[in-house]
Motif scaffolding. Structure first.
Motif, PDB file in Angstrom:
ATOM      1  N   ARG A 106      -4.443  -2.190  -4.245  1.00 45.25           N
ATOM      2  CA  ARG A 106      -5.418  -3.282  -4.132  1.00 45.25           C
ATOM      3  C   ARG A 106      -4.731  -4.616  -3.817  1.00 45.25           C
ATOM      4  O   ARG A 106      -5.274  -5.434  -3.053  1.00 45.25           O
ATOM      5  CB  ARG A 106      -6.219  -3.399  -5.425  1.00 45.25           C
TER       6      ARG A 106
ATOM      7  N   ARG B  53     -10.755   1.830 -11.629  1.00 43.78           N
ATOM      8  CA  ARG B  53     -10.095   3.138 -11.701  1.00 43.78           C
ATOM      9  C   ARG B  53     -10.063   3.674 -13.124  1.00 43.78           C
ATOM     10  O   ARG B  53     -10.267   4.865 -13.359  1.00 43.78           O
ATOM     11  CB  ARG B  53      -8.655   3.020 -11.178  1.00 43.78           C
TER      12      ARG B  53
ATOM     13  N   LYS C 207       0.837  -1.205   0.000  1.00 40.88           N
ATOM     14  CA  LYS C 207       0.000   0.000   0.000  1.00 40.88           C
ATOM     15  C   LYS C 207       0.875   1.260   0.000  1.00 40.88           C
ATOM     16  O   LYS C 207       0.548   2.248  -0.676  1.00 40.88           O
ATOM     17  CB  LYS C 207      -0.958  -0.024   1.189  1.00 40.88           C
TER      18      LYS C 207
ATOM     19  N   THR D  46      -3.037   2.114  -8.121  1.00 43.64           N
ATOM     20  CA  THR D  46      -4.207   1.360  -7.681  1.00 43.64           C
ATOM     21  C   THR D  46      -3.923  -0.137  -7.675  1.00 43.64           C
ATOM     22  O   THR D  46      -4.366  -0.858  -6.773  1.00 43.64           O
ATOM     23  CB  THR D  46      -5.416   1.662  -8.587  1.00 43.64           C
TER      24      THR D  46
ATOM     25  N   GLY E  57      -9.194  -3.491  -9.305  1.00 42.27           N
ATOM     26  CA  GLY E  57      -8.960  -2.091  -8.987  1.00 42.27           C
ATOM     27  C   GLY E  57      -8.643  -1.264 -10.215  1.00 42.27           C
ATOM     28  O   GLY E  57      -9.135  -0.137 -10.381  1.00 42.27           O
TER      29      GLY E  57
ATOM     30  N   PRO F 275      -2.305   6.805 -11.325  1.00 42.85           N
ATOM     31  CA  PRO F 275      -3.446   6.226 -10.617  1.00 42.85           C
ATOM     32  C   PRO F 275      -3.684   4.758 -10.961  1.00 42.85           C
ATOM     33  O   PRO F 275      -4.090   3.978 -10.101  1.00 42.85           O
ATOM     34  CB  PRO F 275      -4.616   7.103 -11.079  1.00 42.85           C
TER      35      PRO F 275
ATOM     36  N   THR G 231       1.754   6.432  -7.131  1.00 44.47           N
ATOM     37  CA  THR G 231       0.698   7.331  -7.577  1.00 44.47           C
ATOM     38  C   THR G 231       1.128   8.791  -7.480  1.00 44.47           C
ATOM     39  O   THR G 231       0.799   9.609  -8.346  1.00 44.47           O
ATOM     40  CB  THR G 231      -0.576   7.121  -6.741  1.00 44.47           C
TER      41      THR G 231
END
Length: 217
Positions: free
Chosen positions: A93, A123, A69, A89, A119, A85, A76
């Motif tokens: 995820r 997105r 994460k 993402t 994800g 993004p 990002t």
């Protein structure tokens, strides 16, 4: 994959391979993107993973989920355009799916990849066949799942995934782009491969190369 396929040593191998490969292929990925895109894909990826490389040793390693994460948020924040993004993402995820694990079995690795795919779909609003990185990432994940079900060892599974990713990425040459800047070119996007899908294939091929020798038997 072996039961310890997601151990920190192997996760570091994968992550460092991704970093090194994105930096080494900055020009190549940019050239692919310039055919029907704006040509900044390679530059954007390189800047994001360059930042990750610089801060890699500082990331929270409480567990694999937390670590991934953090990777997602960092990527990002630095990758420009739509790629940041999307790639961020994917890592976020995957980290959510990994949770508090410190070692991952093959089943969890597949679950992480499926979560990343879902994800990215959400997105970016893309589906399989829209000529995006999903067109390599989904077959790659399917190949890993099939290899595990067939009882293959981790080297065989990774090799199988690399072959599937390359075949699928090359097949994007016949698709019409429906997402990203390439979508604006419509039918003209047919006849060239998707840069994101090729990037996934190149990354998987390099991971397979670096993975060799990790199985004892």
């Amino acid at each position: 994959m072996a039961d310890s396929s997601g151990s920190w040593g192997e996760l570091d191998l994968v992550m460092n391979t991704i970093i090194d490969t994105c930096l080494a292929n900055e020009t190549y990925f940019g050239e692919l993107d310039s055919v029907v895109g704006d040509g900044d894909f390679g530059y954007s990826l390189a800047r994001g993973f360059e930042k990750l490389q610089a801060q890699y040793g500082e990331l929270d390693r409480t567990d694999i989920g937390t670590f991934l994460k953090k990777v997602g948020m960092l990527v990002t924040s630095r990758i420009g355009g739509t790629s940041g993004p999307i790639w961020g993402t994917g890592f976020l995820r995957a980290g959510m799916a990994a949770g508090d694990a410190t070692e991952l079995d093959g089943t969890t690795v597949v679950a992480m990849l499926r979560a990343a795919i879902d994800g990215i779909k959400t997105r970016g609003g893309a589906e399989l066949g829209d000529k995006t990185l999903l067109d390599a990432l989904v077959p790659l994940t399917d190949a890993i799942e099939e290899g595990l079900a067939a009882g293959q060892n981790s080297t065989e599974v990774v090799d199988r995934a690399a072959v599937a990713a390359r075949s699928a990425a090359d097949a994007t040459v016949g698709m019409v782009a429906k997402r990203g800047r390439a979508a604006y070119t419509g039918e003209r996007s047919r006849g060239s491969v998707d840069a994101g899908a090729i990037a996934v294939a190149v990354l998987m091929e390099q991971i397979a190369q670096n993975w060799k020798g990790r199985d004892s038997g």
